[in-house]
Design a protein around this motif. Structure first.
Motif, mmCIF file in Angstrom:
data_model
loop_
_atom_site.group_PDB
_atom_site.id
_atom_site.type_symbol
_atom_site.label_atom_id
_atom_site.label_comp_id
_atom_site.label_asym_id
_atom_site.label_seq_id
_atom_site.Cartn_x
_atom_site.Cartn_y
_atom_site.Cartn_z
ATOM 1 N N ALA A 81 -6.075 8.485 -16.333
ATOM 2 C CA ALA A 81 -5.082 8.059 -15.327
ATOM 3 C C ALA A 81 -3.968 7.228 -15.954
ATOM 4 O O ALA A 81 -3.619 6.170 -15.463
ATOM 5 N N SER A 117 0.838 -1.186 0.000
ATOM 6 C CA SER A 117 0.000 0.000 0.000
ATOM 7 C C SER A 117 0.879 1.245 0.000
ATOM 8 O O SER A 117 1.993 1.247 0.502
ATOM 9 N N LYS A 168 -2.919 -0.647 -12.435
ATOM 10 C CA LYS A 168 -4.100 -0.174 -11.719
ATOM 11 C C LYS A 168 -5.064 -1.319 -11.447
ATOM 12 O O LYS A 168 -5.144 -2.271 -12.216
ATOM 13 N N GLY A 181 0.822 5.830 -1.196
ATOM 14 C CA GLY A 181 0.081 6.931 -1.793
ATOM 15 C C GLY A 181 0.346 7.036 -3.287
ATOM 16 O O GLY A 181 1.472 7.237 -3.717
ATOM 17 N N ARG A 182 -0.706 6.912 -4.074
ATOM 18 C CA ARG A 182 -0.589 7.090 -5.528
ATOM 19 C C ARG A 182 -1.672 8.068 -5.963
ATOM 20 O O ARG A 182 -2.776 8.065 -5.429
ATOM 21 N N ARG A 183 -1.335 8.875 -6.963
ATOM 22 C CA ARG A 183 -2.313 9.843 -7.454
ATOM 23 C C ARG A 183 -2.004 10.168 -8.902
ATOM 24 O O ARG A 183 -0.838 10.202 -9.309
ATOM 25 N N ASP A 184 -3.055 10.369 -9.678
ATOM 26 C CA ASP A 184 -2.880 10.789 -11.060
ATOM 27 C C ASP A 184 -4.048 11.701 -11.421
ATOM 28 O O ASP A 184 -5.194 11.403 -11.083
ATOM 29 N N ILE A 185 -3.751 12.784 -12.084
ATOM 30 C CA ILE A 185 -4.775 13.734 -12.506
ATOM 31 C C ILE A 185 -4.760 13.812 -14.024
ATOM 32 O O ILE A 185 -3.702 13.980 -14.630
ATOM 33 N N THR A 186 -5.922 13.666 -14.625
ATOM 34 C CA THR A 186 -6.054 13.819 -16.075
ATOM 35 C C THR A 186 -6.893 15.057 -16.349
ATOM 36 O O THR A 186 -8.070 15.095 -15.990
ATOM 37 N N LEU A 239 -0.477 6.089 -14.102
ATOM 38 C CA LEU A 239 -0.475 4.997 -13.128
ATOM 39 C C LEU A 239 -0.512 3.662 -13.840
ATOM 40 O O LEU A 239 -1.392 3.415 -14.667
#
Length: 209
Positions: free
Chosen positions: A124, A98, A130, A100-105, A127
């Motif tokens: 996304a 586990s 997924k 922290g993952r984040r992606d903004i499109t 990443l």
């Protein structure tokens, strides 16, 4: 001399961070994905060649990342292997710790993958590996006959109508018309397909797990 246990813990932490960073920027290995799908169906290169209409040598080069498939080749792979575009571009799922993952499109900045019946915008994309595959789709088809056969692939899927209206076809149920704001959740190993019933191409959000 540094404290040995503490030093080892720091080194292990750095290795974990490095692996996570590498996973974030791992390129899409489409050839590897094609090979995995072919082998999962117990197909030889010759058999896959007959199903897709692509030369054995072309398939081999695609699988070995020697060439990138053209739009036409992608359509042949999808149709011949009985899969959908998102399944082809999905990365294999691997267990990972586990974190922290984040992606903004940003609007309009997804990766386009057009087909004769759908115009997918993959979201996304930074990443990899997924657990869910989100994508926005404009539904071009106006008739079920445009598909030739059911669309089916592994997993489960959530569908949300963003704009317009669609006819939602499923293998074991009567077709049902869905309007803006309507949604559906279904087993996507069951044959399914969408057609637009609105004047403009309907737009849907899909999330495949």
């Amino acid at each position: 001399m540094p404290d040995q246990p503490h030093f080892l813990q720091e080194q292990e932490g750095l290795m974990v961070q490095r692996k996570r960073a590498e996973a974030m920027v791992e390129p899409l290995q489409l050839g590897k994905r094609v090979r995995e799908i072919r082998l999962s169906q117990n197909l030889t290169l010759e058999e896959a060649s007959k199903l897709t209409g692509l030369a054995r040598s072309t398939l081999s080069k695609i699988e070995n990342e020697q060439i990138s498939p053209t739009f036409s080749a992608v359509n042949k792979l999808v149709k011949g292997l009985g899969i959908d575009i998102p399944q082809l571009f999905a990365q294999p799922v691997e267990r990972r710790s586990s974190g922290g993952r984040r992606d903004i499109t940003r609007a309009g900045e997804g990766e386009p993958h057009p087909t004769p019946t759908y115009e997918h915008e993959m979201l996304a994309n930074q990443l990899r590996q997924k657990k869910m595959l989100p994508y926005r789709t404009a539904v071009r088809a106006r008739s079920f006959d445009e598909y030739g056969d059911w669309v089916r692939h592994g997993g489960e899927e959530f569908l949300y109508v963003l704009a317009g209206s669609i006819m939602f076809y499923t293998e074991f149920y009567e077709p049902i018309e869905l309007f803006t704001g309507d949604s559906a959740y279904y087993d996507c190993e069951m044959g399914h397909a969408l057609t637009s019933t609105s004047e403009e191409d309907a737009v849907v959000l899909w999330v495949t797990a």
